[in-house]
Design a protein around this motif. Structure first.
Motif, PDB file in Angstrom:
ATOM      1  N   GLU A  76     -17.022 -32.742  57.953  1.00 51.06           N
ATOM      2  CA  GLU A  76     -16.888 -31.318  58.236  1.00 51.06           C
ATOM      3  C   GLU A  76     -17.371 -30.468  57.063  1.00 51.06           C
ATOM      4  N   SER A  77     -16.987 -30.846  55.851  1.00 43.24           N
ATOM      5  CA  SER A  77     -17.411 -30.079  54.680  1.00 43.24           C
ATOM      6  C   SER A  77     -18.923 -30.136  54.494  1.00 43.24           C
ATOM      7  N   ILE A  93     -19.473 -21.179  58.528  1.00 45.00           N
ATOM      8  CA  ILE A  93     -20.888 -21.265  58.165  1.00 45.00           C
ATOM      9  C   ILE A  93     -21.462 -19.877  57.930  1.00 45.00           C
ATOM     10  N   VAL A  94     -21.126 -18.925  58.813  1.00 43.50           N
ATOM     11  CA  VAL A  94     -21.626 -17.554  58.662  1.00 43.50           C
ATOM     12  C   VAL A  94     -21.137 -16.949  57.347  1.00 43.50           C
ATOM     13  N   THR A  95     -19.858 -17.122  57.051  1.00 45.29           N
ATOM     14  CA  THR A  95     -19.288 -16.550  55.833  1.00 45.29           C
ATOM     15  C   THR A  95     -19.916 -17.149  54.581  1.00 45.29           C
ATOM     16  N   LEU A  96     -20.021 -18.472  54.532  1.00 39.72           N
ATOM     17  CA  LEU A  96     -20.622 -19.125  53.365  1.00 39.72           C
ATOM     18  C   LEU A  96     -22.102 -18.782  53.246  1.00 39.72           C
ATOM     19  N   ILE A 146     -20.962 -25.024  41.330  1.00 41.17           N
ATOM     20  CA  ILE A 146     -19.503 -24.917  41.253  1.00 41.17           C
ATOM     21  C   ILE A 146     -19.036 -23.616  41.904  1.00 41.17           C
ATOM     22  N   THR A 147     -19.780 -22.543  41.699  1.00 44.26           N
ATOM     23  CA  THR A 147     -19.432 -21.255  42.313  1.00 44.26           C
ATOM     24  C   THR A 147     -19.495 -21.352  43.828  1.00 44.26           C
ATOM     25  N   ILE A 148     -20.537 -21.996  44.354  1.00 51.59           N
ATOM     26  CA  ILE A 148     -20.686 -22.123  45.801  1.00 51.59           C
ATOM     27  C   ILE A 148     -19.595 -23.022  46.378  1.00 51.59           C
ATOM     28  N   LEU A 149     -19.288 -24.114  45.679  1.00 51.29           N
ATOM     29  CA  LEU A 149     -18.232 -25.008  46.154  1.00 51.29           C
ATOM     30  C   LEU A 149     -16.862 -24.332  46.106  1.00 51.29           C
ATOM     31  N   SER A 150     -16.637 -23.482  45.113  1.00 50.19           N
ATOM     32  CA  SER A 150     -15.364 -22.756  45.063  1.00 50.19           C
ATOM     33  C   SER A 150     -15.250 -21.785  46.232  1.00 50.19           C
ATOM     34  N   THR A 151     -16.381 -21.194  46.630  1.00 51.17           N
ATOM     35  CA  THR A 151     -16.379 -20.333  47.811  1.00 51.17           C
ATOM     36  C   THR A 151     -16.085 -21.157  49.066  1.00 51.17           C
TER      37      THR A 151
END
Length: 286
Positions: free
Chosen positions: A78-79, A162-165, A225-230
């Motif tokens: 899923e991730s 998906i839209v939010t990320l 790391i920033t994207i993964l934290s989001t």
């Protein structure tokens, strides 16, 4: 061989860093810092690596402890689906924006630049709340109920995460692309290519883009790391049955250790592959 040796050293160093991070909960004992307890936690984590099959987690649905490793498969899936889809869409839209920006005049560029700067400053949490609010508004206005605003223990939700990320990552990319397009335009080789009669589309896709694609990858890698934290925030607030939400609800040190390795090792291997695939001519001495 130098590249392989350097990457091997990076992997070994990262191995110990991940163990040290996973043992951080043992650093604090009753609101006091304990280096001795932290060192014992690190040793415990290193011992745990030799018996990963013994690690369990408490399954709320089954009301009992279950083996960790078999349960991680669907969560990782899923991730990965949400992360890769959002990344692919945001990268494609970012390149389309970069091409449109390159072909635009000064006035349109000013509007695009100011708009992208404003949107890039919007907190990630806003897009999450806005997407849920929009889905609820559409449902109330039209009766369309195919957009889920949150998942459940046995339900999967993908569209809104998906839209939010995608939105948060897109504005992040746009800012970088805008800056580097300006830098590339100041380089004389583009003026020379234009003087030779090369069309603007050819200038962008055959000359400008290859010069920034590797730098764009390095920018993404340094900010992953920033994207993964989001993604963690998205999974938690949308109740996504993903790896990061699972980590929040199961903060045990041994589980954190496994999750950190599950995240890092594929990224490390993918980085090796990309570095090998990208031509040296695109790297420009970087």
């Amino acid at each position: 061989m130098t590249y392989i040796a350097r990457k091997s050293v990076h992997l070994i160093i990262a191995f110990f860093i991940l163990i040290a991070i996973s043992a951080l909960p043992s650093l604090v004992v009753q609101t006091d810092f304990s280096l001795t307890n932290y060192w014992n936690g690190i040793q415990q984590q290193m011992d745990q690596l030799q018996k990963l099959e013994d690690i369990t987690y408490y399954n709320i649905t089954a009301q009992r402890y279950l083996p960790l490793l078999p349960a991680l498969g669907p969560l990782v899936k899923e991730s990965v689906i949400i992360f890769t889809t959002a990344l692919a869409v945001s990268t494609s839209l970012g390149l389309m924006y970069a091409y449109f920006y390159y072909r635009s005049g000064r006035r349109i560029r000013t509007v695009l630049h100011q708009t992208s700067q404003t949107l890039e400053m919007v907190p990630d949490l806003f897009w999450l709340i806005f997407s849920q609010f929009l889905a609820i508004t559409i449902h109330k206005s039209t009766g369309f109920d195919r957009i889920e605003v949150a998942g459940g223990f046995a339900e999967y939700i993908r569209f809104l995460p998906i839209v939010t990320l995608t939105l948060t990552t897109l504005f992040f990319f746009i800012k970088w692309l805008t800056i580097h397009i300006h830098e590339q335009e100041a380089i004389p080789y583009l003026e020379l290519a234009q003087a030779k009669g090369i069309r603007p589309s050819g200038l962008f896709w055959k000359h400008l883009l290859p010069n920034i694609i590797y730098r764009f990858y390095l920018f993404f890698r340094s900010n992953i790391i920033t994207i993964l934290s989001t993604l963690l925030i998205v999974e938690y607030l949308f109740n996504v049955q993903g790896l990061f939400r699972f980590a929040v609800y199961n903060p045990q040190m041994e589980i954190l250790l496994v999750i950190l390795f599950v995240i890092y090792i594929p990224i490390f291997l993918l980085d090796l592959l990309i570095e090998w695939i990208i031509p040296n001519a695109w790297k420009g001495g970087i």
